[in-house]
Scaffold this motif. Structure first.
Motif, short mmCIF file in Angstrom:
data_model
loop_
_atom_site.label_atom_id
_atom_site.label_comp_id
_atom_site.label_asym_id
_atom_site.label_seq_id
_atom_site.Cartn_x
_atom_site.Cartn_y
_atom_site.Cartn_z
N GLN A 12 4.21 85.73 -20.90
CA GLN A 12 4.50 84.40 -21.44
C GLN A 12 3.31 83.44 -21.28
OE1 GLN A 12 7.81 82.20 -19.85
NE2 GLN A 12 7.74 80.80 -21.59
N ASP A 20 5.38 86.78 -14.95
CA ASP A 20 5.27 85.65 -15.89
C ASP A 20 4.05 85.73 -16.79
OD1 ASP A 20 7.52 84.57 -14.59
OD2 ASP A 20 6.25 83.60 -13.08
N THR A 65 1.61 81.68 -24.50
CA THR A 65 1.63 80.24 -24.72
C THR A 65 0.26 79.60 -24.49
OG1 THR A 65 2.36 79.95 -22.44
CG2 THR A 65 4.08 80.01 -24.11
#
Ligand code: PCA
Length: 323
Positions: free
Chosen positions: A192, A189, A196
């Protein structure tokens, strides 16, 4: 159908029937992406087992947390939902302090020390795993851990306020002690999370920096070589005992070879992955004495906290390691 074809068909049918009758397939969850050397090594282990058992035991590797999420893998193997699995040993830090030893900053930060630590702690780890119906097949280290950030970190206080990606209790604690704000995120993960803005710094290996394309989000790698943490591959003891003797031997032999090969792969990764980061524009920083001193001070606090938690057993392990 002529006689020859009939015979050949019958023979093929018998072979596939007998393979089906005796063959076992193990679905194996692992946490990290395919290109990660740990995963490559495990796939080679699976292929070695296949070859050595003449196809009697097949291991299907499900990488990147695709079968079970990283945090669930250990319990899945314990509960028998998966007969075998891989995970980061330091994830179990809250179960038993022995699992956190290889994530203590600057306790064992070169490979000979890491090997010694594994040798010293393995009997305790085997015992703790056995108490849960698990058996360690092999363990392979990550390359030494360094700090990735968007700016140069000259001393640990430069980490103050950074949103810091952690991967277990130790990295969370390190971030807290540096005044950073830790968030636990899995490797799969990470791209991402950086994209972000959930995190803006991390401590991990050159391997994970490359596998997550750290250069898309980060500009500096500080080669602090703070610790050498390990993954373990464990098997459900009952599933292992259900195999016949020859298959068990083949698994053990392939596991020994995988451990040896994995340590060599790990050693070769540091320089090759740092070179790839450089090519992609990451500045490789030799840590300043101030940065090292400030990280070592944090490490000393963490070691003291660990010793308090680990009690007499921990003290014995530490003494055996330092001998
Ligand atoms: N990579 C894994 C664990 C340690 C490492 O080098 C991670 O970043 O989660």
């Amino acid at each position: 159908m002529n006689q020859f074809v009939k015979l050949a068909t019958a023979a093929a049918f018998t072979v596939s029937l007998s393979t089906a009758a005796f063959a076992t397939t193990w679905e194996m969850p692992t946490p990290y992406p395919d290109a990660t050397f740990h995963t490559v090594n495990i796939k080679e282990f699976a292929s070695d087992v296949d070859k050595a058992t003449g196809g009697k035991l097949k291991i299907n590797v499900h990488s990147a947390g695709s079968l079970f999420k990283h945090k669930q893998i250990k319990n899945a193997v314990r509960g028998g939902q998966a007969p075998i699995g891989e995970f980061f040993m330091g994830l179990l830090a809250n179960e038993n302090p022995v699992y956190a030893m290889d994530t203590l900053p600057f306790l064992a930060s070169d490979y000979p020390s890491a090997e010694k630590l594994w040798k010293v702690t393995r009997p305790t780890i085997d015992k703790a795993m056995a108490a849960q119906g698990l058996m360690v097949l092999f363990s392979v280290p990550w390359p030494p851990q360094g700090i990735y950030a968007k700016k140069e970190i000259k001393t640990a206080t430069d980490m103050k306020g950074l949103k810091f990606r952690a991967y277990n209790a130790s990295t969370t604690r390190l971030a807290e002690l540096a005044g950073a704000v830790p968030t636990q995120i899995e490797v799969a993960d990470l791209p991402q999370a950086f994209a972000t803005g959930r995190v803006d710094a991390m401590i991990t290996s050159p391997s994970t920096g490359v596998s997550t394309k750290a250069w898309d989000f980060l500009s500096y790698f500080h080669h602090t070589q703070a610790w050498i943490p390990k993954n373990v591959v464990v098997v459900n003891k009952a599933a292992f005992m259900a195999l016949d003797d020859a298959t068990r031997e083949a698994v053990k032999k392939a596991a020994m070879a995988a451990e040896k090969r994995g340590w060599e792969m790990s050693k070769a990764e540091t320089d090759s992955k740092i070179a790839i980061m450089k090519e992609n524009g990451i500045k490789i920083i030799t840590p300043s004495p101030e940065l090292l001193a400030s990280l070592k001070a944090i490490g000393a606090t963490m070691s003291a906290e660990w010793a308090k938690k680990a009690g007499a057993e921990g003290a014995d392990l530490l003494a055996a390691y330092k001998k």
